[in-house]
Design a protein around this motif. Sequence first.
Motif, short mmCIF file in Angstrom:
data_model
loop_
_atom_site.label_atom_id
_atom_site.label_comp_id
_atom_site.label_asym_id
_atom_site.label_seq_id
_atom_site.Cartn_x
_atom_site.Cartn_y
_atom_site.Cartn_z
N GLY A 85 0.82 -1.20 0.00
CA GLY A 85 0.00 0.00 0.00
C GLY A 85 0.85 1.25 0.00
O GLY A 85 2.05 1.21 0.30
N THR A 86 0.22 2.36 -0.33
CA THR A 86 0.89 3.66 -0.35
C THR A 86 0.48 4.42 0.89
O THR A 86 -0.70 4.61 1.16
CB THR A 86 0.48 4.45 -1.61
N HIS A 87 1.48 4.88 1.64
CA HIS A 87 1.25 5.56 2.92
C HIS A 87 0.74 6.98 2.66
O HIS A 87 1.52 7.89 2.39
CB HIS A 87 2.55 5.57 3.71
N GLN A 88 -0.57 7.16 2.76
CA GLN A 88 -1.18 8.46 2.46
C GLN A 88 -1.93 9.06 3.63
O GLN A 88 -2.54 10.12 3.50
CB GLN A 88 -2.10 8.33 1.24
N GLY A 89 -1.92 8.39 4.78
CA GLY A 89 -2.57 8.89 5.98
C GLY A 89 -1.76 8.51 7.20
O GLY A 89 -0.87 7.66 7.13
N GLU A 90 -2.06 9.12 8.33
CA GLU A 90 -1.32 8.85 9.56
C GLU A 90 -1.42 7.37 9.92
O GLU A 90 -2.47 6.76 9.83
CB GLU A 90 -1.88 9.72 10.69
N PHE A 91 -0.28 6.79 10.33
CA PHE A 91 -0.23 5.38 10.73
C PHE A 91 0.66 5.27 11.95
O PHE A 91 1.86 5.58 11.88
CB PHE A 91 0.30 4.51 9.59
N LEU A 92 0.09 4.87 13.07
CA LEU A 92 0.84 4.72 14.32
C LEU A 92 1.67 5.96 14.65
O LEU A 92 2.82 5.86 15.07
CB LEU A 92 1.73 3.47 14.28
N GLY A 93 1.10 7.11 14.40
CA GLY A 93 1.78 8.37 14.70
C GLY A 93 2.71 8.85 13.62
O GLY A 93 3.27 9.94 13.72
N VAL A 94 2.90 8.07 12.56
CA VAL A 94 3.77 8.46 11.45
C VAL A 94 2.92 9.20 10.42
O VAL A 94 1.93 8.65 9.91
CB VAL A 94 4.46 7.23 10.80
N GLN A 95 3.30 10.44 10.14
CA GLN A 95 2.57 11.24 9.16
C GLN A 95 2.79 10.68 7.76
O GLN A 95 3.80 10.03 7.49
CB GLN A 95 3.01 12.71 9.26
N PRO A 96 1.88 10.94 6.83
CA PRO A 96 1.98 10.38 5.48
C PRO A 96 3.32 10.67 4.82
O PRO A 96 3.83 11.79 4.89
CB PRO A 96 0.85 11.08 4.71
N THR A 97 3.87 9.65 4.19
CA THR A 97 5.16 9.78 3.50
C THR A 97 5.02 9.65 1.99
O THR A 97 5.96 9.99 1.26
CB THR A 97 6.14 8.70 3.98
N GLY A 98 3.92 9.09 1.52
CA GLY A 98 3.77 8.83 0.10
C GLY A 98 4.54 7.61 -0.37
O GLY A 98 4.53 7.28 -1.56
N ARG A 99 5.20 6.91 0.55
CA ARG A 99 5.99 5.73 0.19
C ARG A 99 5.11 4.51 0.01
O ARG A 99 4.14 4.30 0.73
CB ARG A 99 7.02 5.44 1.28
N VAL A 100 5.49 3.69 -0.96
CA VAL A 100 4.85 2.40 -1.15
C VAL A 100 5.56 1.40 -0.27
O VAL A 100 6.80 1.34 -0.26
CB VAL A 100 4.91 1.97 -2.63
N VAL A 101 4.79 0.63 0.49
CA VAL A 101 5.37 -0.35 1.41
C VAL A 101 4.90 -1.75 1.03
O VAL A 101 3.85 -1.94 0.41
CB VAL A 101 4.98 -0.06 2.88
N HIS A 102 5.72 -2.71 1.41
CA HIS A 102 5.42 -4.13 1.24
C HIS A 102 5.77 -4.78 2.57
O HIS A 102 6.89 -4.59 3.06
CB HIS A 102 6.27 -4.76 0.13
N PHE A 103 4.85 -5.52 3.14
CA PHE A 103 5.12 -6.16 4.42
C PHE A 103 4.54 -7.57 4.44
O PHE A 103 3.55 -7.86 3.77
CB PHE A 103 4.57 -5.32 5.59
N GLU A 104 5.18 -8.41 5.22
CA GLU A 104 4.75 -9.80 5.35
C GLU A 104 3.89 -9.94 6.60
O GLU A 104 4.11 -9.26 7.61
CB GLU A 104 5.97 -10.72 5.50
N THR A 105 2.92 -10.84 6.54
CA THR A 105 2.10 -11.15 7.70
C THR A 105 1.71 -12.63 7.66
O THR A 105 1.50 -13.19 6.58
CB THR A 105 0.86 -10.23 7.79
N MET A 106 1.70 -13.21 8.83
CA MET A 106 1.22 -14.58 9.00
C MET A 106 -0.01 -14.48 9.89
O MET A 106 0.03 -13.83 10.95
CB MET A 106 2.28 -15.46 9.68
N GLU A 107 -1.10 -15.09 9.47
CA GLU A 107 -2.34 -14.97 10.21
C GLU A 107 -2.97 -16.34 10.39
O GLU A 107 -2.92 -17.18 9.49
CB GLU A 107 -3.30 -14.03 9.48
N THR A 108 -3.52 -16.55 11.56
CA THR A 108 -4.24 -17.78 11.86
C THR A 108 -5.64 -17.38 12.29
O THR A 108 -5.81 -16.44 13.08
CB THR A 108 -3.55 -18.58 12.97
N TYR A 109 -6.63 -18.08 11.80
CA TYR A 109 -8.04 -17.79 12.08
C TYR A 109 -8.68 -19.02 12.70
O TYR A 109 -8.39 -20.14 12.29
CB TYR A 109 -8.80 -17.48 10.78
#
Length: 144
Positions: A85-109
Amino acid sequence: MTVPAPREVVRQWVEAWNSRDPEAVRALAAPGFVRHDANLPEVVGPDAEVQFMAAAIAAFPDLQFAVHHVAAEGDLVADHLTGTGTHQGEFLGVQPTGRVVHFETMETYRVADGKVVEQWVVMDLLGLLQQLGAVPAPDELTAG
């Protein structure tokens, strides 16, 4: 009416997030839904999950999850995803940077009666914050 298999419920859950469909998320979450996250406070209840979804989408309006692996046994489903996603709004106190991020997640349901009852999330939040410039990346620590 046939209750969908847990694997199908999780597929629908990820699709609801990718299509930004809060009503689908609300419908798929059990009344006692709990989202356990290694990095964030627990999210309790369908309404709280919809609020969490809205906050995530406000920070990353184009957020998408690609599913790489899925394993299911009984009422448990585990998946490995990459979020982008592209960082366009505040996230955990971090103001928008316009940077595209890629992150890994493991989820169990845990799924019961066609609803997600519990979700456990282990996400690479450190890597995400490094991409946003909020935390030094390893190469920045050794430079200079």
